[in-house]
Design an enzyme around this catalytic site. Structure first.
Site, short mmCIF file in Angstrom:
data_model
loop_
_atom_site.label_atom_id
_atom_site.label_comp_id
_atom_site.label_asym_id
_atom_site.label_seq_id
_atom_site.Cartn_x
_atom_site.Cartn_y
_atom_site.Cartn_z
N ASP A 39 38.96 44.35 57.95
CA ASP A 39 38.85 42.89 57.85
C ASP A 39 39.94 42.30 56.99
O ASP A 39 40.57 43.00 56.22
CB ASP A 39 37.54 42.54 57.13
N MET A 45 31.72 31.85 50.72
CA MET A 45 32.24 31.04 51.83
C MET A 45 31.98 29.54 51.61
O MET A 45 31.64 28.82 52.56
CB MET A 45 31.61 31.51 53.16
N LYS A 78 38.99 37.78 60.88
CA LYS A 78 38.49 36.59 61.58
C LYS A 78 39.18 35.30 61.14
O LYS A 78 38.68 34.23 61.39
CB LYS A 78 36.98 36.47 61.37
N1 SAH Z 1 30.51 41.47 52.34
C1 SAH Z 1 31.26 40.70 51.36
C2 SAH Z 1 31.11 39.20 51.58
C3 SAH Z 1 31.65 38.73 52.92
S1 SAH Z 1 31.58 36.99 53.10
C4 SAH Z 1 30.83 41.11 49.96
O1 SAH Z 1 29.81 41.78 49.77
O2 SAH Z 1 31.56 40.76 49.02
C5 SAH Z 1 33.18 36.51 52.57
C6 SAH Z 1 33.11 35.71 51.29
O3 SAH Z 1 32.89 36.56 50.17
C7 SAH Z 1 34.39 34.97 50.97
O4 SAH Z 1 34.46 33.75 51.66
C8 SAH Z 1 34.25 34.76 49.47
O5 SAH Z 1 33.35 33.72 49.19
C9 SAH Z 1 33.59 36.06 49.05
N2 SAH Z 1 34.58 37.07 48.62
C10 SAH Z 1 34.75 38.28 49.14
N3 SAH Z 1 35.72 38.96 48.47
C11 SAH Z 1 36.14 38.15 47.48
C12 SAH Z 1 37.10 38.26 46.44
N4 SAH Z 1 37.84 39.36 46.29
N5 SAH Z 1 37.26 37.21 45.61
C13 SAH Z 1 36.52 36.09 45.75
N6 SAH Z 1 35.61 35.92 46.71
C14 SAH Z 1 35.42 36.94 47.56
#
Ligand code: SAH
Length: 250
Positions: free
Chosen positions: A34, A167, A56
Site C-alpha cells: 500500500d 483519515m 489507493k
Molecule cells: N491500518 C492502518 C490504518 C489505515 S487507515 C493502521 O493500523 O495504522 C489510513 C490512515 O491511518 C491514514 O489516513 C492516517 O490517518 C493514519 N496513518 C497511517 N499511518 C500513518 C502515519 N505513519 N502517520 C500518520 N497517520 C498515519
C-alpha cells in the site's frame, strides 16, 4: 497452492516491524503493498521478489475487488504471497475484507498484526493516549465516511477523554465543528501528526476552536489526536527518538 500472508507493516519506521513480519517479508516470492508502506521496509525483500504497488491514492487507484482477485490468482503461481499493509491490517485497513475473500475462495492465509498508527504514532512523537489524572479512555474513529461505510457515531466523543481520528484530514474543519457541537471544549488542544514515524514526520498543534474556525494546512496521511493529553507533547517531544535514528536492517 501457495499461502497469503496479510502482514501489518507498522506506522513507518522499519524498526517498528515485528520479527514475524521481517521473516515473512524476507521469505516472500511476491509482495503487494500500500501507499503507507515505507521504502525501507520493501528493501528487506529478496532481490528476486516481485513487488507490486496496489495503493489507493488518486491517479493510481487499485480497486479493492481487483486486489482481492490478484491475491487469489497470485496464490496459484507463488508459494509465499505477502500482502503488506500500513499499521495493523485489521485496523481501518480493509485487511479483514481481503481475509474474508481468501477464506471464501479456499486460499490458505495468515494475518500478522502490526503496530497500528493509532497508538504507534502518538507514542512515537510524545503524546500519551492515556495518563493518570488526564485521560482514562480513548476512542478511535474514521473521518472518512464513504460509500458502503457505517456512519460514524460521533457521540462517542462525549464519552472518551482522548479521541483519535484516522483519515480525517479532508474533513478536519467539519470534524472540529462537530466535536464542538457535541460539547467538547474549544480550548482543548488538538494535534495532527503527518507521516508519523517517517523522516517526513511533522506535528501541528492547535485548539479545537481554531480547528473549527481556521484549520491549519495538513497533508494526508495524518492522524488527529484531540484531548488534554496533547499538552504533554510540549514536555515529552524532546525525549523522543527520531526516525533517522532507526537502524538499517537491510
Ligand atoms: N491500518 C492502518 C490504518 C489505515 S487507515 C493502521 O493500523 O495504522 C489510513 C490512515 O491511518 C491514514 O489516513 C492516517 O490517518 C493514519 N496513518 C497511517 N499511518 C500513518 C502515519 N505513519 N502517520 C500518520 N497517520 C498515519
Amino acid at each position: 497452492m501457495g499461502k497469503v500472508y496479510i502482514v501489518g507493516a507498522g506506522p513507518g519506521d522499519v524498526e517498528l516491524l515485528t520479527l514475524k513480519a521481517v521473516r515473512i517479508i524476507r521469505e516472500a516470492d511476491v509482495i503487494l503493498y500500500d501507499r503507507l508502506v515505507s521504502e525501507d521496509i520493501l528493501q528487506l525483500a529478496r532481490p528476486d521478489c516481485e513487488i507490486i504497488y496496489v495503493g489507493k491514492e488518486e491517479g493510481k487507484h487499485t480497486p479493492q475487488d481487483s486486489i482481492n482477485r490478484m491475491l487469489v490468482e497470485l496464490s496459484k503461481v507463488y508459494r509465499r504471497v505477502v500482502r503488506l499493509k500500513g499499521g495493523d491490517p485489521f485496523v481501518f485497513g480493509r485487511g479483514a475484507e481481503e481475509a474474508l475473500y481468501l477464506a471464501q475462495n479456499g486460499v490458505e492465509f495468515e494475518v500478522v498484526p502490526g503496530v497500528s498508527s493509532v497508538t504507534g504514532v502518538p507514542t512515537y512523537v510524545g503524546i500519551p493516549l492515556t495518563m493518570r489524572g488526564v485521560s482514562s479512555s480513548f476512542g478511535v474513529v474514521t473521518g472518512h465516511e464513504g460509500e458502503g461505510c457505517y456512519g460514524v457515531r460521533w457521540e462517542l466523543s462525549r464519552y472518551v477523554d482522548t479521541l483519535v481520528v484516522v483519515m480525517g484530514v479532508g474533513k478536519r474543519q467539519e470534524i472540529g465543528r462537530k466535536l464542538l457541537e457535541l460539547g467538547r471544549d474549544a480550548e482543548e488542544p488538538v494535534a495532527f501528526v503527518e507521516r508519523g514515524c517517517t523522516s517526513k514526520q511533522r506535528v501541528v498543534v492547535t485548539s479545537l476552536g481554531r480547528l473549527a474556525s481556521d484549520p491549519p494546512p495538513v497533508e494526508p496521511p495524518a492522524l488527529l489526536v484531540v484531548g488534554k493529553v496533547v499538552e504533554l507533547y510540549k514536555k515529552l517531544k524532546d525525549t523522543q527518538q527520531h526516525p533517522e535514528d532507526a537502524l538499517r536492517l537491510g
